[in-house]
Design an enzyme around this catalytic site. Structure first.
Site, PDB file in Angstrom:
ATOM      1  N   ASP A   1       0.818  -1.216   0.000  1.00 54.16           N
ATOM      2  CA  ASP A   1       0.000   0.000   0.000  1.00 54.16           C
ATOM      3  C   ASP A   1       0.850   1.264   0.000  1.00 54.16           C
ATOM      4  O   ASP A   1       0.390   2.323   0.424  1.00 54.16           O
ATOM      5  CB  ASP A   1      -0.949   0.000   1.210  1.00 54.16           C
ATOM      6  CG  ASP A   1      -0.217  -0.252   2.516  1.00 54.16           C
ATOM      7  OD1 ASP A   1       1.018  -0.411   2.485  1.00 54.16           O
ATOM      8  OD2 ASP A   1      -0.881  -0.279   3.562  1.00 54.16           O
TER       9      ASP A   1
ATOM     10  N   LYS B   1       5.804   3.764  18.895  1.00 56.36           N
ATOM     11  CA  LYS B   1       5.241   5.112  18.702  1.00 56.36           C
ATOM     12  C   LYS B   1       5.544   5.986  19.918  1.00 56.36           C
ATOM     13  O   LYS B   1       5.284   5.569  21.046  1.00 56.36           O
ATOM     14  CB  LYS B   1       3.715   5.031  18.572  1.00 56.36           C
ATOM     15  CG  LYS B   1       3.227   4.544  17.249  1.00 56.36           C
ATOM     16  CD  LYS B   1       1.725   4.512  17.243  1.00 56.36           C
ATOM     17  CE  LYS B   1       1.218   3.680  16.081  1.00 56.36           C
ATOM     18  NZ  LYS B   1      -0.201   3.410  16.138  1.00 56.36           N
TER      19      LYS B   1
ATOM     20  N   ASP C   1       1.791   6.464   2.281  1.00 55.38           N
ATOM     21  CA  ASP C   1       1.109   5.238   2.701  1.00 55.38           C
ATOM     22  C   ASP C   1      -0.376   5.453   2.414  1.00 55.38           C
ATOM     23  O   ASP C   1      -1.003   6.329   3.025  1.00 55.38           O
ATOM     24  CB  ASP C   1       1.388   5.036   4.198  1.00 55.38           C
ATOM     25  CG  ASP C   1       0.574   3.911   4.800  1.00 55.38           C
ATOM     26  OD1 ASP C   1      -0.360   3.421   4.146  1.00 55.38           O
ATOM     27  OD2 ASP C   1       0.873   3.530   5.943  1.00 55.38           O
TER      28      ASP C   1
END
Ligand code: GTP
Length: 377
Positions: free
Chosen positions: A111, A162, A223
């Site tokens: 993707d 993250k 993305d």
């Protein structure tokens, strides 16, 4: 490097309802299934054989690309009955590779729209003797991503989750979803179970002293996982902001595919794509949007940054801004739909069924006369 593994087994939940009947990598982007752009770029970089790691709606990939002959590629399909995660999928697909243990193998997320020079990534991998090379991308706001710092020699020094606080943002480099692995390294990923390449394989390689290399550059990269990114990527291809050997027409403000009917008074701009058999009525304004095959937009409707599913119909005078309309849905005339709203496949919004002020929350709409509309998540 002649072989690649393509990861295409994800459910694409962030793109629902577009992915309800079609896997994300097969959604049309600038007129062709998104993967066509990736496959063409891989072929141009010297890849000749690609193993697809499929799971969700697996059979649709082979139906679309067959043996790959039309693209000058040899394609093979491997299906996970139960999704194995990114690392497990790579390991599973690696069983079908023919490369020798010391040869480089390209691995791509299915993707990512990217202008990366794949051949240069491979050449650098070979020259450095790395076990794995990752393409890394600098982003303005890295909070939503795992971070990948490198040292002055380009060696990856850590794989960080993250960041939760500003202090944890120690780099703006993120994993761009394109890797070159030395074949033997792929074979060391555990077989037959769920593995995350990002959270498990890469950190373990680092811990074991493997040479993990990161290549940072400023090529185009996107993305396509969210509706906003999906329309952006399609528009950027149509406007020529990123090159693709697979574009079906010249670049410009709009791409109108064969069999579409656009009224001469309609204004198409911002890299809009009008799919085959779509009909655009008098006085409509369509900016930066994707209209899939057979979509119909009636007179004086106005669409911005929206995606209209296959055979969906938008009534005259309706205004849609950053809205996703599922396949076969019907929006009657005069509706004004706010940013972020998603309309389920086959849903029907009656005439003037939804009137909103700019400040109305999408959930208000879903609950007030639009039983099939879904709110963004
Ligand atoms: P979301 O559900 O919206 O997060 O999208 P996604 O399912 O595509 O997940 P994500 O974007 O994190 O996946 C990155 C790439 O890995 C995509 O190309 C997916 O198709 C692929 N992928 C993710 N999980 C699996 C899996 O379990 N098996 C296979 N074969 N591919 C996977």
């Amino acid at each position: 490097m002649t072989e690649a593994i393509l990861l295409v087994g994800g459910q694409g939940t962030r793109l629902r309802p577009l992915t309800s009947h079609m896997p994300k990598p097969l959604l049309p982007v600038a007129g062709v299934p998104f993967l066509t752009h990736q496959l063409a770029r891989a072929a141009a970089a010297g890849v000749t054989r690609i193993v697809f790691a499929t799971s969700y709606l697996a059979e649709l990939f082979e139906a679309e690309f067959g043996d790959g002959g039309q693209l000058g590629l040899e394609l093979e399909y491997v299906t996970e009955k139960v999704p194995l995660g990114t690392g497990g999928a790579i390991r599973n697909a690696a069983e079908r590779l023919r490369s020798a243990p010391d040869e480089p193998v390209l691995v791509l997320n299915g993707d990512i729209l990217s202008g990366l020079d794949i051949a240069a990534l491979r050449d650098g991998h070979r020259a450095s003797g790395a076990d794995v090379t990752l393409h890394l991308k600098r982003v303005d706001d890295p909070r939503a991503f795992g971070l990948v710092p490198t040292d002055a020699d380009g060696r990856v020094t850590a794989f960080l989750e993250k960041p939760q606080t500003p202090e944890e943002i120690t780099t703006d480099q993120i994993n761009a979803g394109c890797y070159v692995f030395t074949r033997a390294v792929l074979d060391r990923i555990p077989a037959g179970r769920v593995v995350s390449v990002e959270r498990e394989t890469f950190p373990e390689l680092l811990a074991s002293g493997a040479h993990v290399r990161g290549v940072v550059n400023d090529c185009y990269w996107l993305d396509l996982g969210t509706p906003a990114a999906f329309v952006q990527g399609s528009a950027d291809l149509v406007r020529g902001k990123v090159a693709s050997p697979a574009l079906p027409g010249p670049v410009g403000e709009a791409l109108v595919l064969p069999g579409a009917h656009v009224h001469p008074s309609a204004v198409l701009s911002g890299g809009t794509v009008v799919g085959p058999g779509a009909v655009i009525g008098e006085g409509t304004v369509v900016e930066g949007s994707v209209l899939l095959a057979g979509a119909r937009i009636d007179a004086r409707a106005s669409l911005h940054r929206s995606v209209i599913g296959r055979h969906a119909r938008i009534g005259g005078g309706s205004v849609l801004d950053a809205v996703v309309v599922g396949d076969g849905a019907r929006i009657d005339e005069g509706n004004e739909l706010p940013p972020g709203l998603r309309i389920a496949c086959g849903a029907h919004l009656p005439a003037h069924g939804v009137r909103t002020s700019a400040s109305a929350a999408p959930c208000t709409i879903a609950h007030s006369g639009a039983p099939h509309a879904s709110t963004p998540h």
